[in-house]
Structures are given as C-alpha cells and as structure tokens.
Design a protein around this motif. Structure first.
Motif, PDB file in Angstrom:
ATOM      1  N   LEU A 131       2.605  -4.151  -7.557  1.00  0.00           N
ATOM      2  CA  LEU A 131       2.138  -3.841  -6.200  1.00  0.00           C
ATOM      3  C   LEU A 131       0.613  -3.927  -6.107  1.00  0.00           C
ATOM      4  O   LEU A 131       0.068  -4.349  -5.088  1.00  0.00           O
ATOM      5  CB  LEU A 131       2.627  -2.442  -5.788  1.00  0.00           C
ATOM      6  N   THR A 132      -0.072  -3.554  -7.195  1.00  0.00           N
ATOM      7  CA  THR A 132      -1.541  -3.656  -7.196  1.00  0.00           C
ATOM      8  C   THR A 132      -1.964  -5.112  -7.067  1.00  0.00           C
ATOM      9  O   THR A 132      -2.895  -5.444  -6.315  1.00  0.00           O
ATOM     10  CB  THR A 132      -2.118  -3.044  -8.492  1.00  0.00           C
ATOM     11  N   THR A 133      -1.262  -6.002  -7.766  1.00  0.00           N
ATOM     12  CA  THR A 133      -1.616  -7.431  -7.672  1.00  0.00           C
ATOM     13  C   THR A 133      -1.331  -7.957  -6.260  1.00  0.00           C
ATOM     14  O   THR A 133      -2.074  -8.794  -5.743  1.00  0.00           O
ATOM     15  CB  THR A 133      -0.843  -8.301  -8.692  1.00  0.00           C
ATOM     16  N   GLN A 134      -0.242  -7.454  -5.644  1.00  0.00           N
ATOM     17  CA  GLN A 134       0.080  -7.893  -4.281  1.00  0.00           C
ATOM     18  C   GLN A 134      -1.006  -7.448  -3.304  1.00  0.00           C
ATOM     19  O   GLN A 134      -1.494  -8.226  -2.490  1.00  0.00           O
ATOM     20  CB  GLN A 134       1.433  -7.305  -3.838  1.00  0.00           C
ATOM     21  N   LEU A 135      -1.374  -6.179  -3.419  1.00  0.00           N
ATOM     22  CA  LEU A 135      -2.374  -5.649  -2.491  1.00  0.00           C
ATOM     23  C   LEU A 135      -3.697  -6.398  -2.656  1.00  0.00           C
ATOM     24  O   LEU A 135      -4.333  -6.797  -1.672  1.00  0.00           O
ATOM     25  CB  LEU A 135      -2.572  -4.142  -2.747  1.00  0.00           C
TER      26      LEU A 135
ATOM     27  N   ALA B  24      -4.289   2.992   1.208  1.00  0.00           N
ATOM     28  CA  ALA B  24      -4.474   2.858  -0.242  1.00  0.00           C
ATOM     29  C   ALA B  24      -5.655   3.718  -0.709  1.00  0.00           C
ATOM     30  O   ALA B  24      -5.567   4.414  -1.734  1.00  0.00           O
ATOM     31  CB  ALA B  24      -4.699   1.389  -0.600  1.00  0.00           C
ATOM     32  N   ARG B  25      -6.741   3.703   0.056  1.00  0.00           N
ATOM     33  CA  ARG B  25      -7.909   4.522  -0.352  1.00  0.00           C
ATOM     34  C   ARG B  25      -7.571   6.005  -0.347  1.00  0.00           C
ATOM     35  O   ARG B  25      -7.992   6.761  -1.222  1.00  0.00           O
ATOM     36  CB  ARG B  25      -9.088   4.278   0.604  1.00  0.00           C
ATOM     37  N   MET B  26      -6.793   6.428   0.673  1.00  0.00           N
ATOM     38  CA  MET B  26      -6.495   7.863   0.822  1.00  0.00           C
ATOM     39  C   MET B  26      -5.565   8.362  -0.284  1.00  0.00           C
ATOM     40  O   MET B  26      -5.757   9.431  -0.831  1.00  0.00           O
ATOM     41  CB  MET B  26      -5.841   8.065   2.199  1.00  0.00           C
ATOM     42  N   HIS B  27      -4.544   7.556  -0.606  1.00  0.00           N
ATOM     43  CA  HIS B  27      -3.503   8.069  -1.500  1.00  0.00           C
ATOM     44  C   HIS B  27      -3.622   7.586  -2.935  1.00  0.00           C
ATOM     45  O   HIS B  27      -2.960   8.124  -3.826  1.00  0.00           O
ATOM     46  CB  HIS B  27      -2.115   7.672  -0.968  1.00  0.00           C
ATOM     47  N   VAL B  28      -4.396   6.524  -3.158  1.00  0.00           N
ATOM     48  CA  VAL B  28      -4.458   5.970  -4.515  1.00  0.00           C
ATOM     49  C   VAL B  28      -5.927   5.781  -4.919  1.00  0.00           C
ATOM     50  O   VAL B  28      -6.416   4.644  -5.011  1.00  0.00           O
ATOM     51  CB  VAL B  28      -3.690   4.624  -4.610  1.00  0.00           C
ATOM     52  N   PRO B  29      -6.648   6.891  -5.166  1.00  0.00           N
ATOM     53  CA  PRO B  29      -8.074   6.767  -5.490  1.00  0.00           C
ATOM     54  C   PRO B  29      -8.312   5.901  -6.730  1.00  0.00           C
ATOM     55  O   PRO B  29      -9.384   5.292  -6.857  1.00  0.00           O
ATOM     56  CB  PRO B  29      -8.534   8.213  -5.707  1.00  0.00           C
ATOM     57  N   GLN B  30      -7.296   5.783  -7.584  1.00  0.00           N
ATOM     58  CA  GLN B  30      -7.426   4.928  -8.779  1.00  0.00           C
ATOM     59  C   GLN B  30      -7.733   3.481  -8.407  1.00  0.00           C
ATOM     60  O   GLN B  30      -8.219   2.704  -9.234  1.00  0.00           O
ATOM     61  CB  GLN B  30      -6.126   4.918  -9.605  1.00  0.00           C
ATOM     62  N   LEU B  31      -7.415   3.097  -7.158  1.00  0.00           N
ATOM     63  CA  LEU B  31      -7.645   1.712  -6.747  1.00  0.00           C
ATOM     64  C   LEU B  31      -9.071   1.473  -6.264  1.00  0.00           C
ATOM     65  O   LEU B  31      -9.424   0.349  -5.895  1.00  0.00           O
ATOM     66  CB  LEU B  31      -6.695   1.332  -5.597  1.00  0.00           C
ATOM     67  N   GLY B  32      -9.890   2.531  -6.255  1.00  0.00           N
ATOM     68  CA  GLY B  32     -11.234   2.453  -5.666  1.00  0.00           C
ATOM     69  C   GLY B  32     -12.019   1.252  -6.167  1.00  0.00           C
ATOM     70  O   GLY B  32     -12.587   0.498  -5.375  1.00  0.00           O
ATOM     71  N   ALA B  33     -12.062   1.029  -7.485  1.00  0.00           N
ATOM     72  CA  ALA B  33     -12.899  -0.046  -8.032  1.00  0.00           C
ATOM     73  C   ALA B  33     -12.389  -1.402  -7.543  1.00  0.00           C
ATOM     74  O   ALA B  33     -13.174  -2.283  -7.167  1.00  0.00           O
ATOM     75  CB  ALA B  33     -12.894   0.015  -9.554  1.00  0.00           C
TER      76      ALA B  33
ATOM     77  N   SER C 140       0.832  -1.216   0.000  1.00  0.00           N
ATOM     78  CA  SER C 140       0.000   0.000   0.000  1.00  0.00           C
ATOM     79  C   SER C 140       0.861   1.258   0.000  1.00  0.00           C
ATOM     80  O   SER C 140       0.605   2.200  -0.765  1.00  0.00           O
ATOM     81  CB  SER C 140      -0.980   0.005   1.175  1.00  0.00           C
ATOM     82  N   SER C 141       1.903   1.293   0.817  1.00  0.00           N
ATOM     83  CA  SER C 141       2.731   2.502   0.826  1.00  0.00           C
ATOM     84  C   SER C 141       3.558   2.602  -0.449  1.00  0.00           C
ATOM     85  O   SER C 141       3.827   3.702  -0.937  1.00  0.00           O
ATOM     86  CB  SER C 141       3.657   2.529   2.040  1.00  0.00           C
ATOM     87  N   GLY C 142       3.985   1.444  -0.973  1.00  0.00           N
ATOM     88  CA  GLY C 142       4.706   1.466  -2.252  1.00  0.00           C
ATOM     89  C   GLY C 142       3.836   2.077  -3.339  1.00  0.00           C
ATOM     90  O   GLY C 142       4.285   2.903  -4.140  1.00  0.00           O
ATOM     91  N   LEU C 143       2.565   1.696  -3.356  1.00  0.00           N
ATOM     92  CA  LEU C 143       1.638   2.282  -4.335  1.00  0.00           C
ATOM     93  C   LEU C 143       1.448   3.779  -4.070  1.00  0.00           C
ATOM     94  O   LEU C 143       1.448   4.590  -5.003  1.00  0.00           O
ATOM     95  CB  LEU C 143       0.280   1.570  -4.270  1.00  0.00           C
ATOM     96  N   ALA C 144       1.298   4.136  -2.798  1.00  0.00           N
ATOM     97  CA  ALA C 144       1.075   5.553  -2.469  1.00  0.00           C
ATOM     98  C   ALA C 144       2.255   6.402  -2.953  1.00  0.00           C
ATOM     99  O   ALA C 144       2.065   7.480  -3.534  1.00  0.00           O
ATOM    100  CB  ALA C 144       0.875   5.707  -0.962  1.00  0.00           C
TER     101      ALA C 144
END
Ligand code: GSH
Length: 319
Positions: A146-150, A187-196, A106-110
């Motif tokens: 990282l998205t696949t990991q999360l 992840a929700r706070m920093h990466v809104p693209q992940l919302g779906a 999550s932080s890596g994505l952020a």
C-alpha cells in the motif's frame, strides 16, 4: 433555502472534501456528528439504510455520496466554481481515482498500521463493511504494497504540478485538488511513519499548504434530533422526473432499491421520483424524519425494481 446540514465525522476524508468545498464557497453550514458503526439509527432515519459518511441534508432532501453532494453545492453556490479551467468532466472522472485507488491506499494504511489501537467493535464493523472489496483483517501484511501504491499516486500529482502551477489545473483551486488532498491528509494524520515519504515531493508539499489554507467555511454544531425535526418540518423539493429513455425502463412511483456497487452495500428502498443520467432519487416515509427524498448519483450505484430484487435474492436460496 433551508440550512445546509452535513452528517459526518471529523476524520472522514470524503467529508473533508466537502468541508473544503464549504471553505472555497464560504458556506455557512450545520454539522451533525454521524455514528461511526452500524446500526446507525440517527443517520438511517434520514437515508433509509445508506450508512456511509458524508450525507448532506437540506430540509427534507437527503444527498448521499460526496460526488453528488459536491455537484449539488456547485448548483446552489456556483462561485467560485469547483471546475476551473474547463475541468468539469475530467474532475468528475477523477472521483474514481481518488475514491478508489487513492482512498484504498491511504485508508488501507491507516487501518493496517493502527489496527491494534482501534476498538474491536470498530474493526469488526469495518471488516463487514468492506467485505470482499478489501481484506481488512490482513491489511497489516499489506503495508509495504500500500505504501508503494500511495507513493506512485502522489508522484502522479507531483508530475501534474511539476511546471510550477499552483493547483491541479492552473491558478485556481478546484474539486480535483480536494480529491487528492484529502487522501494525503488522511495518510499524514493516521500514519506519521509515512512523513519522510510524503515530504519527498516538494511541489506537492507546497500545494498541500495552499489547499489546507482554504478552511471549512462557517460551521456550527446541531444534534441529530434537531436535524430530524428540520426534515419533519420541510417538504422535499419538487422532483426532476423520470427519464423515459433510461435503459432501466423504470417509471415514476415504482418501488425501487438503490445500493452502492462497491462496499457498504446497504440498500435503500423507496418510490422513484427522479431518474436522470447522473441522479436517482427515492421518496420514503420515515417514522422519525417524516417524508424525505433521498438522492444518489448513478455512477457507483445499482438501481433495480424492489420486487425484482426480492425475487433475485430468492433465486439464490437453497432448495
Ligand atoms: N462513495 C462515498 C464513500 C464514502 C465513504 O466511504 N465514507 C467512509 C468514511 S470516510 C465511510 O462511510 N465509512 C464507513 C462508515 O463510516 O460507516 C462518498 O463519496 O461519499
């Protein structure tokens, strides 16, 4: 008991874990905004060099690392417990899952997604902070991975909640829930693209709302200078003593060095006062904070004699 002080910043998932503990246990606490990048003279006056967030202060006792802080809070405020349904051992073991696998995803994505928005000095600081542990410079090239990991880790949570239980171990919320929740919150706070992707886990989404409703207890702000004055005006609590069967062979009063074993490896040197299976504490005298005792967990930290540490480093110097 002296007031509980948390040195932290609002976006920190490790600090959020403890703010939720305050919420669960309905704790009244003081908040000090910690510095974001090194050097951190206000924080390190208390810790002796440890730079991470959060740090908890109670009088002249300074507790480093969220896993030790959670245990100290459990000792002081046993009800409601952080370990419902006999989950103590497994919950503490799950710290590593949360703090390493989930946190790095999550932080890596952020960082990877936002790196061009972050100030250059913050990026430089975090590159040095993570060192070889995480290649901060190239995180933007790792977003898919990282998205696949999360996603895979959140799916583990979905599997845990699949029987319709309210929380990780059943009807009662505990620290295991906070371990997972804070990383999804990040992840929700920093990466809104992940919302779906995040919204595609129905049980997790309902659980997120339940955990989020716990709140943060009663918080009020004080300055770092006020926190330093509190440290100066208190004596550290009596030490627990040094376990003579510890494999390190260290003795009370020896000058030792404690260093995180992952990243942010800033050592803290002091006189050994407590050494148990799960805790090490050092006494140090600081020109700003006075005499303090700095406590660390054993898991995740290296401990060695300070003189040996010096010789060890010298052994690597070129001729
Ligand atoms: N193992 C530590 C990890 C804490 C940690 O990595 N905190 C982050 C903030 S979320 C940090 O300190 N980052 C570097 C900094 O703020 O200087 C804990 O559980 O408290």
């Amino acid at each position: 008991m002296s007031v509980i002080i948390l040195h932290h910043f609002d976006a920190s998932p490790f600090a959020e874990k403890l703010r939720l503990v305050f919420g669960l246990k309905d704790v009244t606490w003081r908040s000090v905004q910690a510095e974001l990048i090194m050097p951190k003279p206000k924080l390190t006056a208390l810790t002796g060099g440890y730079r991470k967030t959060p740090v908890m202060q109670i009088g002249a006792d300074i507790y480093c690392d969220s896993r030790l802080i959670a245990l100290e809070l459990e000792k002081r405020y046993p009800e409601p417990t952080l370990f419902p349904d006999a989950s103590r051992g497994v919950t503490l073991a799950l710290s590593s899952w949360s703090d390493r696998d989930l946190h790095i995803a999550s932080s890596g994505l952020a960082i990877g997604v936002n790196k061009h928005q972050f100030p250059a000095d913050l990026m430089r600081d975090r590159e040095a902070y993570f060192g070889d542990f995480l290649d901060v410079k190239h995180l933007d090239a790792d977003i898919v991975h990282l998205t696949t990991q999360l996603r895979a880790h959140i799916d583990l949570l979905q599997q845990q909640l699949a029987d319709g239980r309210l929380f990780f171990f059943g009807d009662n919320v505990g620290l295991a829930d906070f371990h997972a929740w804070v990383e999804i919150w990040t992840a929700r706070m920093h990466v809104p693209q992940l919302g779906a992707m995040l919204d595609s886990f129905p049980q997790v989404n309902a659980w997120e709302a339940r955990v989020g409703a716990i709140g943060h207890g009663q918080r009020s702000e004080i300055s770092a200078q006020e926190a330093h004055a509190i440290a100066r005006n208190h004596r550290p609590a009596p030490a627990e003593g040094v376990d003579s069967t510890d494999a390190s062979g260290l003795m009370a009063g020896e000058v030792v060095e404690v260093t995180p074993d992952d990243y942010g490896r800033n050592p803290v040197v002091g006189r050994l006062v407590t050494l148990t299976t799960h805790q090490v504490a050092l006494e140090r005298d600081d020109p700003i904070a006075g005499r303090v005792v700095v406590h660390f967990p054993r898991i995740g930290f290296r401990l060695r004699r300070a003189a040996a540490a010096y010789q060890g480093d010298a052994a690597w110097l070129p001729d």
